[in-house]
Structure formats: structure tokens, C-alpha cells
Write a protein that holds these residues in place. Structure first.
Motif, PDB file in Angstrom:
ATOM      1  N   MET A   1       6.522  23.098 -28.406  1.00  0.00           N
ATOM      2  CA  MET A   1       5.663  23.464 -29.513  1.00  0.00           C
ATOM      3  C   MET A   1       5.877  22.484 -30.657  1.00  0.00           C
ATOM      4  O   MET A   1       7.005  22.083 -30.935  1.00  0.00           O
ATOM      5  N   GLU A   2       4.789  22.132 -31.301  1.00  0.00           N
ATOM      6  CA  GLU A   2       4.847  21.260 -32.471  1.00  0.00           C
ATOM      7  C   GLU A   2       4.607  22.122 -33.708  1.00  0.00           C
ATOM      8  O   GLU A   2       3.619  22.862 -33.785  1.00  0.00           O
ATOM      9  N   ILE A   3       5.518  22.052 -34.682  1.00  0.00           N
ATOM     10  CA  ILE A   3       5.437  22.875 -35.886  1.00  0.00           C
ATOM     11  C   ILE A   3       5.245  21.959 -37.083  1.00  0.00           C
ATOM     12  O   ILE A   3       6.068  21.072 -37.335  1.00  0.00           O
ATOM     13  N   THR A   4       4.142  22.176 -37.823  1.00  0.00           N
ATOM     14  CA  THR A   4       3.755  21.294 -38.917  1.00  0.00           C
ATOM     15  C   THR A   4       3.509  22.091 -40.187  1.00  0.00           C
ATOM     16  O   THR A   4       2.732  23.057 -40.166  1.00  0.00           O
ATOM     17  N   PRO A   5       4.125  21.690 -41.325  1.00  0.00           N
ATOM     18  CA  PRO A   5       3.817  22.360 -42.595  1.00  0.00           C
ATOM     19  C   PRO A   5       2.393  22.040 -43.052  1.00  0.00           C
ATOM     20  O   PRO A   5       1.839  21.001 -42.692  1.00  0.00           O
ATOM     21  N   THR A   6       1.830  22.935 -43.843  1.00  0.00           N
ATOM     22  CA  THR A   6       0.507  22.725 -44.431  1.00  0.00           C
ATOM     23  C   THR A   6       0.691  22.301 -45.888  1.00  0.00           C
ATOM     24  O   THR A   6       1.813  22.071 -46.332  1.00  0.00           O
ATOM     25  N   ALA A   7      -0.388  22.242 -46.643  1.00  0.00           N
ATOM     26  CA  ALA A   7      -0.307  21.929 -48.075  1.00  0.00           C
ATOM     27  C   ALA A   7       0.498  22.985 -48.822  1.00  0.00           C
ATOM     28  O   ALA A   7       1.020  22.718 -49.901  1.00  0.00           O
ATOM     29  N   GLU A  10       5.368  26.579 -46.948  1.00  0.00           N
ATOM     30  CA  GLU A  10       5.908  27.727 -46.216  1.00  0.00           C
ATOM     31  C   GLU A  10       4.969  28.188 -45.100  1.00  0.00           C
ATOM     32  O   GLU A  10       5.372  28.877 -44.177  1.00  0.00           O
ATOM     33  N   VAL A  11       3.697  27.827 -45.192  1.00  0.00           N
ATOM     34  CA  VAL A  11       2.700  28.176 -44.176  1.00  0.00           C
ATOM     35  C   VAL A  11       2.689  27.056 -43.150  1.00  0.00           C
ATOM     36  O   VAL A  11       2.532  25.881 -43.501  1.00  0.00           O
ATOM     37  N   LEU A  12       2.880  27.411 -41.885  1.00  0.00           N
ATOM     38  CA  LEU A  12       3.043  26.415 -40.829  1.00  0.00           C
ATOM     39  C   LEU A  12       1.977  26.550 -39.754  1.00  0.00           C
ATOM     40  O   LEU A  12       1.569  27.668 -39.408  1.00  0.00           O
ATOM     41  N   VAL A  13       1.553  25.417 -39.200  1.00  0.00           N
ATOM     42  CA  VAL A  13       0.696  25.392 -38.012  1.00  0.00           C
ATOM     43  C   VAL A  13       1.607  25.137 -36.829  1.00  0.00           C
ATOM     44  O   VAL A  13       2.422  24.210 -36.843  1.00  0.00           O
ATOM     45  N   VAL A  99      -7.285  26.937 -42.139  1.00  0.00           N
ATOM     46  CA  VAL A  99      -7.072  26.216 -40.886  1.00  0.00           C
ATOM     47  C   VAL A  99      -7.984  26.827 -39.836  1.00  0.00           C
ATOM     48  O   VAL A  99      -8.011  28.050 -39.668  1.00  0.00           O
ATOM     49  N   GLU A 100      -8.721  25.976 -39.129  1.00  0.00           N
ATOM     50  CA  GLU A 100      -9.527  26.493 -38.024  1.00  0.00           C
ATOM     51  C   GLU A 100      -8.629  26.718 -36.822  1.00  0.00           C
ATOM     52  O   GLU A 100      -7.871  25.834 -36.428  1.00  0.00           O
ATOM     53  N   LEU A 101      -8.688  27.929 -36.266  1.00  0.00           N
ATOM     54  CA  LEU A 101      -7.947  28.286 -35.060  1.00  0.00           C
ATOM     55  C   LEU A 101      -8.951  28.559 -33.953  1.00  0.00           C
ATOM     56  O   LEU A 101     -10.006  29.147 -34.201  1.00  0.00           O
ATOM     57  N   SER A 102      -8.597  28.151 -32.745  1.00  0.00           N
ATOM     58  CA  SER A 102      -9.504  28.272 -31.619  1.00  0.00           C
ATOM     59  C   SER A 102      -8.760  28.774 -30.391  1.00  0.00           C
ATOM     60  O   SER A 102      -7.605  28.379 -30.159  1.00  0.00           O
ATOM     61  N   GLY A 103      -9.426  29.593 -29.617  1.00  0.00           N
ATOM     62  CA  GLY A 103      -8.856  30.029 -28.347  1.00  0.00           C
ATOM     63  C   GLY A 103      -8.677  28.884 -27.378  1.00  0.00           C
ATOM     64  O   GLY A 103      -7.873  28.966 -26.449  1.00  0.00           O
ATOM     65  N   ASP A 104      -9.386  27.781 -27.592  1.00  0.00           N
ATOM     66  CA  ASP A 104      -9.281  26.628 -26.698  1.00  0.00           C
ATOM     67  C   ASP A 104      -7.976  25.865 -26.871  1.00  0.00           C
ATOM     68  O   ASP A 104      -7.451  25.313 -25.925  1.00  0.00           O
TER      69      ASP A 104
END
Length: 181
Positions: A1-7, A10-13, A99-104
């Protein structure tokens, strides 16, 4: 898994590795060790699922009593997922990320305690699955108006096309809302 901070750091993708071949695809939606190594909660109290048709807006929701961290993903369809910093002491108070999240691609958004959560369904049959760090508390639930101009979320749906529950339409403005210290 790749974990990336957002702007909002504390909120991560969180993006899983997806293995694809001519049969389809496979990926981990949850790995306790990976999540714990990233410093995120590894203990969850509830898993929730919602299904929405296109243009349904849900939120901005949070709980003052029994506050919840949320790990959100689109299990099917697409959503624009939003986190709003509701901590008065934060330099990012009132700011949001979308952030756009997709089932794909099955990317997930970690929204920690102290943040509000909202999303809009970009497709019909958008299925949102999320884990929470504490139980639902009706007495602690709060709602901020989804289109509060002070927050300024650039929703990809016009107000007259948005499908909003009575509770969400009745949300408070950020200036009048009970928020976190």
C-alpha cells in the motif's frame, strides 16, 4: 500500500497495490500491519456501507461525542470525498480537501478525529464502505451545511441538482457549529 499525505497532512490517501490479469484483479483493502506501521488506528468499532445515486450529497458529518476517525473507500462507482478540518486550534481550521475515490482503483481516504466528512456520488450506484474508530452516537452527531460558503467546497453538482437529506439541508454553518477545540 502507498500512503500519501494530502494538503491537510493528517488526511491521507491510501492506495493498494492492484494485481490485474486476464481474469480480473485482486488487492488488499485492509492490512492491519501496514496501517499500524503508518501510525493509523488498527482497531475499528464499525464497518458501514452506503449506496447513493448520482448527485446525492451526504454530509458534512462528524461526532462531538465519541468522535470517529474514518477510513473511506468507494467499493463501486465514483465519489468526490471531502474532509474538513473542524479543530479550532488548527492552522487549517475550516479548510478542506477533496479526493475522487473510485471502485476501480480502490484508493482510500483516512479522515482522522477532528475532521468532518462529506461526499457526492458522481455515478449511479456509488457504494461507499468505511471503517470507523468509535461507535455511532446519535447524541454526538453534528452536521455542517454541505455548501457553506465559508468552507467553499467546489462541488461538481449544482445546488438545484444536489439530492440532500432533510438533516443535511438543515446543517449549521461553520460559524455557528459546535466543533472541536
Amino acid at each position: 500500500m502507498e500512503i500519501t499525505p494530502t494538503a491537510l497532512p493528517e488526511v491521507l490517501v491510501i492506495r493498494p497495490r492492484i494485481f490485474r490479469d486476464d481474469r480480473g484483479s485482486f488487492w488488499e483493502t485492509w492490512n492491519e500491519r501496514t496501517i499500524a506501521e503508518a501510525g493509523l488506528p488498527a482497531e475499528w468499532k464499525q464497518d458501514n456501507t452506503s449506496v447513493s445515486k448520482k448527485n446525492v450529497v451526504r454530509g458534512i458529518h462528524y461526532q462531538i461525542l465519541q468522535p470517529q476517525g474514518k477510513l473511506v473507500r468507494a467499493a463501486a462507482g465514483r465519489i468526490l470525498d471531502v474532509a474538513v478540518d473542524l479543530r479550532r486550534s488548527s492552522p487549517n481550521f475550516g479548510k478542506h480537501i477533496a479526493v475522487e475515490l473510485s471502485g476501480d482503483d480502490s484508493a482510500m481516504l483516512w479522515i482522522p478525529v477532528g475532521f468532518g466528512h462529506a461526499f457526492v456520488a458522481l455515478t449511479d450506484d456509488a457504494r461507499v464502505a468505511y471503517k470507523v474508530t468509535d461507535y455511532y452516537s446519535p447524541a454526538g452527531e453534528r452536521t455542517i451545511l454541505w455548501n457553506d460558503p465559508q468552507i467553499g467546497i467546489d462541488w461538481p453538482v449544482r445546488a438545484d441538482e444536489a439530492i440532500v437529506s432533510a438533516k443535511d439541508a438543515d446543517g449549521k454553518r461553520l460559524a455557528d457549529a459546535e466543533v472541536f477545540a
